[in-house]
Design a protein around this motif. Sequence first.
Motif, short mmCIF file in Angstrom:
data_model
loop_
_atom_site.label_atom_id
_atom_site.label_comp_id
_atom_site.label_asym_id
_atom_site.label_seq_id
_atom_site.Cartn_x
_atom_site.Cartn_y
_atom_site.Cartn_z
N LYS A 146 -3.73 -2.21 -18.52
CA LYS A 146 -2.55 -2.47 -18.14
C LYS A 146 -2.76 -3.61 -19.24
CE LYS A 146 -3.29 -6.32 -14.42
NZ LYS A 146 -2.51 -7.68 -15.39
N ASP A 147 -4.00 -4.47 -20.30
CA ASP A 147 -3.71 -5.46 -21.42
C ASP A 147 -3.91 -4.86 -22.17
OD1 ASP A 147 -2.38 -7.23 -18.82
OD2 ASP A 147 -4.99 -7.70 -18.06
N ALA A 148 -4.75 -4.11 -22.77
CA ALA A 148 -5.13 -3.56 -23.76
C ALA A 148 -5.16 -2.14 -24.17
CB ALA A 148 -7.09 -3.77 -23.54
N THR A 149 -4.38 -1.75 -24.50
CA THR A 149 -3.87 -0.85 -25.83
C THR A 149 -4.09 -0.97 -27.09
OG1 THR A 149 -1.68 -0.82 -25.89
CG2 THR A 149 -2.64 -0.06 -23.42
N GLN A 150 -4.76 0.66 -28.06
CA GLN A 150 -5.22 0.41 -29.13
C GLN A 150 -4.06 2.09 -29.73
OE1 GLN A 150 -8.72 0.58 -29.09
NE2 GLN A 150 -9.34 -1.33 -29.36
N ILE A 151 -3.38 1.69 -31.37
CA ILE A 151 -3.14 2.94 -31.63
C ILE A 151 -3.24 2.77 -32.94
CG2 ILE A 151 -0.58 3.42 -33.00
CD1 ILE A 151 0.09 4.03 -30.30
N LEU A 152 -4.22 4.23 -33.21
CA LEU A 152 -5.12 4.44 -34.28
C LEU A 152 -4.19 5.65 -35.52
CD1 LEU A 152 -8.29 5.21 -33.73
CD2 LEU A 152 -7.18 2.94 -33.68
N VAL A 153 -3.92 5.09 -36.51
CA VAL A 153 -2.62 5.80 -37.14
C VAL A 153 -3.44 5.87 -38.75
CG1 VAL A 153 -0.23 6.03 -38.65
CG2 VAL A 153 -0.22 4.68 -36.73
N THR A 154 -2.93 7.30 -39.12
CA THR A 154 -3.66 7.80 -40.46
C THR A 154 -3.01 9.04 -41.16
OG1 THR A 154 -5.68 8.13 -41.83
CG2 THR A 154 -5.63 9.56 -39.62
N GLN A 155 -3.27 9.18 -42.32
CA GLN A 155 -2.31 10.12 -42.84
C GLN A 155 -2.72 12.13 -42.54
OE1 GLN A 155 -2.76 9.06 -47.34
NE2 GLN A 155 -0.95 9.77 -46.95
N LYS A 156 -2.21 12.89 -42.32
CA LYS A 156 -2.87 14.23 -42.05
C LYS A 156 -3.72 14.71 -42.68
CE LYS A 156 -1.29 18.85 -40.81
NZ LYS A 156 -0.43 19.17 -39.79
N GLY A 157 -4.62 15.03 -42.93
CA GLY A 157 -5.67 15.64 -43.42
C GLY A 157 -6.91 14.73 -43.82
N LEU A 158 -6.78 13.04 -43.12
CA LEU A 158 -7.83 11.57 -43.37
C LEU A 158 -8.35 11.82 -42.00
CD1 LEU A 158 -6.17 10.01 -45.58
CD2 LEU A 158 -7.73 11.24 -46.17
N PRO A 159 -10.24 11.71 -41.66
CA PRO A 159 -10.31 11.02 -40.41
C PRO A 159 -10.54 9.83 -39.66
CG PRO A 159 -11.77 10.43 -42.76
CD PRO A 159 -10.64 10.62 -42.95
#
Length: 195
Positions: A132-145
């Motif tokens: 409940k205290d730790a979340t993460q979002i990772l964002v990238t462009q389509k086609g990239l690792p």
Amino acid sequence: MGLCNKFFSLKNIAALTVLSSVFILHPEAVAGSHTAARIDILKSMVRTMRYTADLVNAKAAVKGHIDPDGYFCPKGEGQSCTDDEKIKMRCGFPDATPDGIIRALDFNIGLKEDDKPEPNTKWLYVYKEWNKDATQILVTQKGLPIPDAFQSEDEWTYKNMCYIFYNTPCFQDPTYYKFDGNLKGLQIRVITDGC
């Protein structure tokens, strides 16, 4: 001299040879420019994320939103939000969740899931809730690792990747030195080794 002869002059052939050696024989020259462009685009998205998070933080303060860890309705006075419009807050900023920063961005960003086809969006994100205290979002462009692993303390997580790391605002981990100084706001990083 006719037009064909002018085009195929020695000077033009030499220029074409130089250009072809750069673009055909040395693809890393082209890749380098693509890498720089990808990094610039990621950095633009980071600025957008930071601006959006700061804007939501300021709007919440102006509206007198007291609960820094609740949900915030970004609409004007006297207007109500549906559950799909409310932004999940953490420490006064959009949380690192789909209903937090992703909703606040109001972009067409698709969730990348292991067993499903990639969404037809320009941007993708993955999400991890540790507790409940730790979340993460990772964002990238389509086609990239983008990594499957979320352990931010593992150095290999950052190798050969190209993404934005948005961590729980004001996240505190006393066992890990890299989170020192993050107690008063946002933690957004750009990983560009694989761009």
